[in-house]
Design an enzyme around this catalytic site. Structure first.
Site, short mmCIF file in Angstrom:
data_model
loop_
_atom_site.label_atom_id
_atom_site.label_comp_id
_atom_site.label_asym_id
_atom_site.label_seq_id
_atom_site.Cartn_x
_atom_site.Cartn_y
_atom_site.Cartn_z
N GLY A 115 -82.08 -118.85 -2.80
CA GLY A 115 -82.17 -118.01 -1.64
C GLY A 115 -82.55 -116.56 -1.51
N GLY A 116 -83.45 -116.58 -2.61
CA GLY A 116 -84.28 -115.19 -2.56
C GLY A 116 -85.47 -115.13 -1.85
N GLY A 136 -88.07 -100.46 -4.93
CA GLY A 136 -89.24 -100.03 -4.68
C GLY A 136 -90.14 -100.58 -3.84
N GLU A 153 -96.40 -95.88 -7.95
CA GLU A 153 -95.35 -96.27 -8.77
C GLU A 153 -96.12 -96.54 -10.18
OE1 GLU A 153 -93.19 -99.84 -8.24
OE2 GLU A 153 -91.73 -98.96 -6.95
N HIS A 211 -85.64 -102.62 -17.90
CA HIS A 211 -85.75 -101.19 -16.91
C HIS A 211 -85.41 -99.95 -17.85
CE1 HIS A 211 -86.05 -98.49 -13.50
NE2 HIS A 211 -86.74 -99.76 -12.88
N ARG A 213 -93.65 -99.52 -18.49
CA ARG A 213 -92.11 -99.71 -18.64
C ARG A 213 -91.68 -99.77 -20.15
NH1 ARG A 213 -90.03 -103.39 -13.42
NH2 ARG A 213 -90.22 -101.38 -12.20
N HIS A 215 -84.30 -106.62 -17.03
CA HIS A 215 -84.48 -106.34 -15.68
C HIS A 215 -85.33 -107.38 -15.12
CE1 HIS A 215 -85.14 -104.13 -11.89
NE2 HIS A 215 -86.47 -103.94 -12.28
N ARG A 227 -94.87 -106.64 -17.04
CA ARG A 227 -95.23 -106.75 -15.46
C ARG A 227 -95.40 -105.31 -14.89
NH1 ARG A 227 -91.04 -106.25 -10.61
NH2 ARG A 227 -90.06 -104.89 -12.48
C1 LIG Z 1 -82.43 -104.14 -9.22
C2 LIG Z 1 -83.72 -104.74 -9.08
C3 LIG Z 1 -84.75 -103.95 -8.50
C4 LIG Z 1 -85.85 -104.39 -8.19
N1 LIG Z 1 -87.01 -103.73 -7.60
C5 LIG Z 1 -88.17 -104.46 -7.33
C6 LIG Z 1 -89.21 -103.86 -6.63
O1 LIG Z 1 -88.91 -102.91 -5.97
N2 LIG Z 1 -90.44 -104.45 -6.52
C7 LIG Z 1 -90.61 -105.84 -7.09
O2 LIG Z 1 -91.63 -106.29 -6.69
N3 LIG Z 1 -89.57 -106.35 -7.84
C8 LIG Z 1 -88.71 -105.91 -8.01
N4 LIG Z 1 -87.41 -106.38 -8.57
C9 LIG Z 1 -87.77 -107.85 -9.23
C10 LIG Z 1 -87.83 -108.75 -7.91
O3 LIG Z 1 -86.35 -108.45 -7.16
C11 LIG Z 1 -87.40 -110.02 -8.36
O4 LIG Z 1 -88.16 -110.38 -9.41
C12 LIG Z 1 -87.50 -111.03 -7.13
O5 LIG Z 1 -86.84 -110.80 -6.16
C13 LIG Z 1 -87.13 -112.53 -7.81
O6 LIG Z 1 -87.23 -113.21 -6.31
P1 LIG Z 1 -86.58 -114.78 -6.57
O7 LIG Z 1 -86.81 -115.23 -5.11
O8 LIG Z 1 -87.56 -115.28 -7.53
O9 LIG Z 1 -85.23 -114.84 -7.07
P2 LIG Z 1 -84.02 -113.95 -6.76
O10 LIG Z 1 -84.32 -112.96 -5.26
O11 LIG Z 1 -83.21 -113.57 -7.73
O12 LIG Z 1 -83.30 -115.21 -5.79
C14 LIG Z 1 -82.84 -116.45 -6.61
C15 LIG Z 1 -81.76 -117.33 -5.86
O13 LIG Z 1 -81.33 -118.37 -6.83
C16 LIG Z 1 -80.12 -118.55 -6.77
N5 LIG Z 1 -79.68 -119.37 -7.74
C17 LIG Z 1 -79.81 -118.97 -9.16
N6 LIG Z 1 -79.42 -120.01 -9.75
C18 LIG Z 1 -79.06 -121.11 -8.95
C19 LIG Z 1 -78.55 -122.47 -9.22
N7 LIG Z 1 -78.61 -122.99 -10.45
N8 LIG Z 1 -78.37 -123.21 -8.14
C20 LIG Z 1 -78.47 -122.62 -6.98
N9 LIG Z 1 -79.00 -121.55 -6.82
C21 LIG Z 1 -79.25 -120.62 -7.75
C22 LIG Z 1 -79.43 -117.18 -6.58
O14 LIG Z 1 -78.02 -117.05 -5.98
C23 LIG Z 1 -80.66 -116.71 -5.41
O15 LIG Z 1 -80.09 -116.83 -4.25
C24 LIG Z 1 -86.23 -105.64 -8.68
C25 LIG Z 1 -85.29 -106.54 -9.42
C26 LIG Z 1 -83.85 -105.90 -9.62
C27 LIG Z 1 -82.80 -106.60 -10.26
#
Ligand SMILES: Cc1cc2nc3c(=O)[nH]c(=O)nc-3n(C[C@H](O)[C@H](O)[C@H](O)COP(=O)(O)OP(=O)(O)OC[C@H]3O[C@@H](n4cnc5c(N)ncnc54)[C@H](O)[C@@H]3O)c2cc1C
Length: 542
Positions: A24-25, A59, A125, A243, A289, A348, A383
């Site tokens: 749910g990201g 960011g 950045e 990070h 980084r 990170h 990255r």
């Molecule tokens: C503090 C921080 C700051 C950041 N800042 C930046 C930025 O400014 N710019 C940038 O480009 N990137 C940034 N990043 C990296 C970026 O946020 C992530 O790479 C990106 O949001 C990943 O998105 P996603 O949808 O792949 O995963 P996520 O947003 O992590 O979502 C993963 C989802 O999967 C779910 N999940 C995990 N395992 C399971 C499972 N087994 N069963 C069911 N659900 C599960 C989780 O609960 C969540 O809902 C940052 C990361 C962090 C931690």
């Protein structure tokens, strides 16, 4: 073969258009929205809006939308930071699709900041040659994105959301995905099955495999592990970005001091008040980084301490311009307007992941991956800041387009009965041992004997862990450690103190499998495994 149709929970959860998205990201929610009105089920371990790295992004999203900037220039920066193994076509494709995806996000209600003339405001950045980070109220991009997408998903009737369910295994038959095994998060319960013709893994990264991380606890490599167990190819798992400026105030996960602070002129100093980055790289605090992380690590390891000093660059503007970081500091008794912030490197971002092609297809029929759990080739060994949200949104859209263009065959819900679950209780002490092992031996600085110890210990834990979550963590960690041991050079975020130079002969991506990692562990010369991991094998995981 077994037909699980008689399982009551299978009846309850199964059949909703047969497209199941795990996560749910940004990647998961955007993919679901792009598939509408096609019915999809989204499964998330945490309630929507929580447990996702996306919500914490400070960011923003890299996009060449500023005056005079180009997709070619963005791709060139991405390639330069990736240390020789970025797939150049992938990087260019990503940069070119940034603007349309930003417009999609605006359409879903993400309030990106604008300048006085109403154009998208862009920030600078590290290692970007232009101002190109689209952001929201300074450092609130992630929160704003997740809030807008959650609202849009809740208003879309074709999307069914199952919150509080963790995916723990893929079901396969004849090397094609037929569904998922899930379990309710929290109280001990039996696993349930859900049929699927198409599974999209969007489960995020692996930061929680490390003792010091900026990632939520849900980023524990479950998606990577379940794909690997089902036989999917895995790419570049050894490349983990640390990070450089996690705020060290005793919290797990560690809050992050965004890179944008250094973009605004904040400096890195040691306990004696001396800047240490100018001696290490011409770009000083704005160096890539990995170089900054090693610089910070060296100061901490030498006992001098490391601090981010924004007192001159921002001073009284800090609270207004970086409210999230400000709150993290204030709640720990540090006023960043007047005091340096204590920092250390933290796990990170994972450049590696499930190997996917330009459509987000994995090597297994019926399995797609998007976002941080995948590896597209865009990041290479390192990255570029703010490229990860971009990759998540671009590939989520491509996956949706690819699935939508297909006639999906209804899943028969059958699976190979060798894939039996483990049902043991989760052992928090073993989880902590794994995380300490990863930070100590598979972290910012690595070398052969530490990596060999880690591979042996993780292979053992994978065999013996009683709980499915811990077994999956061990598998994800084993993939990282094994590939790190095999890469006998330093490149990007992967630094080997015994091989400190880049080796041109190794300037290629790693493509590997769980079978290969297990084999490497089995052929390592023996040695005592000193970790408090169990010794009795549990039911084997496929
Ligand atoms: C503090 C921080 C700051 C950041 N800042 C930046 C930025 O400014 N710019 C940038 O480009 N990137 C940034 N990043 C990296 C970026 O946020 C992530 O790479 C990106 O949001 C990943 O998105 P996603 O949808 O792949 O995963 P996520 O947003 O992590 O979502 C993963 C989802 O999967 C779910 N999940 C995990 N395992 C399971 C499972 N087994 N069963 C069911 N659900 C599960 C989780 O609960 C969540 O809902 C940052 C990361 C962090 C931690």
């Amino acid at each position: 073969m077994t037909t699980p149709g008689s399982t009551p929970d299978f009846e309850t959860l199964g059949r909703h258009g047969d497209v199941v998205i795990v996560g749910g990201g940004l990647a998961g929610l955007f993919c679901a929205l792009k598939l509408a009105p096609r019915p999809v089920t989204v499964i998330t371990a945490a309630p929507l809006g929580e447990g996702a790295s996306t919500a914490w992004a400070q960011g923003g999203i890299a996009a060449a939308v500023g005056e005079g900037d180009t997709a070619e220039s963005h791709a060139a920066d991405t390639i330069a930071v990736g240390a020789g193994i970025v797939d150049e076509a992938v990087a260019l494709g990503l940069a070119r699709e940034a603007a349309p995806r930003i417009h999609d996000l605006l359409g879903y209600g993400v309030p990106f900041d604008r300048d006085l003339e109403g154009r998208l405001a862009v920030a600078r950045e590290a290692a970007h040659s232009a101002r190109r980070i689209v952001h929201v109220r300074g450092d609130m991009a992630g929160q704003a994105i997740i809030t807008a997408l959650t609202r849009a998903v809740r208003e879309t009737p074709s999307i069914r959301v199952l919150e509080g369910w963790s995916a723990e295994a893929l079901l396969t038959e004849d090397e094609a995905v037929t569904g998922l095994q899930l379990r309710k998060v929290g109280a001990p319960s039996a696993p349930v099955l859900i049929a699927a013709s198409a599974v999209v893994l969007a489960t995020g990264g692996i930061g929680h495999l490390y003792a010091v991380t900026t990632n939520p606890a849900e980023a524990s490599g479950q998606g990577l592990a379940i794909a690997a167990r089902a036989g999917a190819l895995i790419a570049d798992p050894e490349f983990v970005q640390f990070h450089p400026t996690a705020i060290m105030v005793g919290r797990d996960p560690a809050p992050l001091a965004t890179e944008a602070l250094r973009g605004e002129g904040a400096t890195l100093i040691n306990g004696a008040g001396e800047r240490f980055m100018p001696a290490l790289h011409p770009l000083a605090e704005l160096a890539p980084r990995d170089i900054v992380a090693r610089g910070v690590f060296a100061e901490v390891a030498a006992g001098r301490g490391a601090f981010l000093d924004a007192t001159q660059a921002l001073g009284a503007r800090f609270a207004h311009e970086f409210p999230t970081v400000y709150q993290s500091c204030i709640s720990a008794g540090i006023d960043p307007a007047t005091q340096p912030i204590p920092i250390a490197p933290a796990a990170h971002y994972h450049m590696g992941g499930i190997a996917v092609d330009e459509h987000g297809r994995s090597s297994l029929a019926g399995l797609w991956a998007a976002g941080e759990v995948s590896s597209t080739g865009a990041h290479g060994a390192n990255r570029l800041a703010s490229n990860s949200l971009l990759e998540a949104v671009v590939y989520a859209a491509r996956v949706a387009e690819d699935i939508d263009a297909r006639e999906l065959r209804a899943s028969n819900g059958r699976f190979d009965p060798a894939q039996r679950p483990r049902n043991g209780a989760h052992d928090a002490a073993q989880e902590q041992s794994l995380r300490t092992l990863m930070s100590g031996k598979v972290g910012v600085i690595r070398e052969r004997s530490g990596l060999s110890d880690a591979v042996r210990a993780l292979a053992k834990l994978e065999r013996c862990a009683a709980s499915p979550v811990l077994a999956n963590m061990a598998i994800a960690a084993l993939l990282v450690a094994s590939a790190a041991l095999a890469r006998t050079e330093s490149r990007g975020a992967h630094y080997r103190s015994d091989y400190p130079a880049e080796d041109p002969a190794q300037a290629k991506r790693t493509i590997t499998t769980l079978a290969e990692a297990r084999e490497r562990a089995a052929t390592l010369p023996g040695g005592a495994v000193i970790l408090p991991f169990p010794t009795q094998p549990q039911t084997a995981l496929a």
